[in-house]
Design a protein around this motif. Sequence first.
Motif, PDB file in Angstrom:
ATOM      1  N   LEU A 165       0.812  -1.145  -0.173  1.00 25.23           N
ATOM      2  CA  LEU A 165      -0.108  -0.006   0.044  1.00 25.23           C
ATOM      3  C   LEU A 165       0.658   1.254  -0.067  1.00 25.23           C
ATOM      4  O   LEU A 165       0.157   2.406  -0.166  1.00 25.23           O
ATOM      5  CB  LEU A 165      -0.687   0.081   1.266  1.00 25.23           C
ATOM      6  N   ASP A 166       2.183   1.240   0.098  1.00 25.30           N
ATOM      7  CA  ASP A 166       2.957   2.270   0.190  1.00 25.30           C
ATOM      8  C   ASP A 166       4.255   1.778  -1.053  1.00 25.30           C
ATOM      9  O   ASP A 166       4.614   0.816  -0.767  1.00 25.30           O
ATOM     10  CB  ASP A 166       3.491   2.901   1.513  1.00 25.30           C
ATOM     11  N   TRP A 213       0.668  -3.434   4.008  1.00 29.13           N
ATOM     12  CA  TRP A 213       0.131  -4.364   3.120  1.00 29.13           C
ATOM     13  C   TRP A 213      -1.288  -4.490   3.008  1.00 29.13           C
ATOM     14  O   TRP A 213      -1.972  -4.404   4.215  1.00 29.13           O
ATOM     15  CB  TRP A 213       0.702  -5.783   3.298  1.00 29.13           C
ATOM     16  N   ALA A 214      -2.060  -4.775   1.859  1.00 24.60           N
ATOM     17  CA  ALA A 214      -3.491  -4.946   2.045  1.00 24.60           C
ATOM     18  C   ALA A 214      -3.816  -6.308   2.826  1.00 24.60           C
ATOM     19  O   ALA A 214      -3.136  -7.274   2.276  1.00 24.60           O
ATOM     20  CB  ALA A 214      -4.035  -5.045   0.758  1.00 24.60           C
TER      21      ALA A 214
END
Length: 266
Positions: free
Chosen positions: A114-115, A121-122
């Motif tokens: 997610l970055d 993390w998703a």
Amino acid sequence: MQRRAWLLLAAAALGLGACTTGLPIDTSLRASGQDSRVRFIVLHYTSENRSDSLRLLTQDRVSAHYLITEEPVRIFSLVDESRRAWHAGLSQWFEYPNLNAMSIGIEIVNAGPLDVARTRWAPYTSSQIRVLAALLRDIQSRHHVSAWNIVAHSDIAPLRKSDPGPAFPWRELALQGLGRWYDEAAVAQRIPLISARALADASYIQGLLARIGYPIVQSGVWDSQTRRVVRAFQMHYRPAEYSGRLDRQTVAIAEDLARQMPALQQ
């Protein structure tokens, strides 16, 4: 035309099948000396949403046998299990290279990192994991895939892949017999006994990782590929911290998995 019709009638009377050329072939017997082409199951995240995942996996030059979507969870069968899907790419597990030819690939709709720094993390949903577990049990039972051969894309291609990522619940699945895990009590006892020499010796961890399946060059030095394979290993077995830096817990886990190898029936 009359001769072809006669051949087909004769084949039907004799219990023969016909291939696309019309040649009669007897399919009434089956050899006992055979097994499934499927030796491995490889798990992936798509890093895309549902619609983009379906588009990429059906219209592009990548594919998988199955896709598990996000809520509402649904399983798509995209490639027949008898055929090779293009999901693993350049890969190796134990002595087996190019796993596309001998594996089933399962993609899960998940955004992945997610970055940019890959520190967030998703998550996977409980419904996705429940459906995945049922699918894994079904495939495993039909193709007799060892729990040790249910692997991450990052396990078989650690220099270029990170899926299904550190948010994936490997321990939860392994406790159901759907993957491998280490003896946590034995590892806890072993950690204080790991020597500084073992931590400093690159050839030691390289040998352990190769023994448990990872593709790693036995260079004997702390090079980039070693750190990246260690990172992939940590993502799978110690996802709370996966920097690629070697520590006592990582060595102890690798030692325990290597210890289990003599009893392994690949």
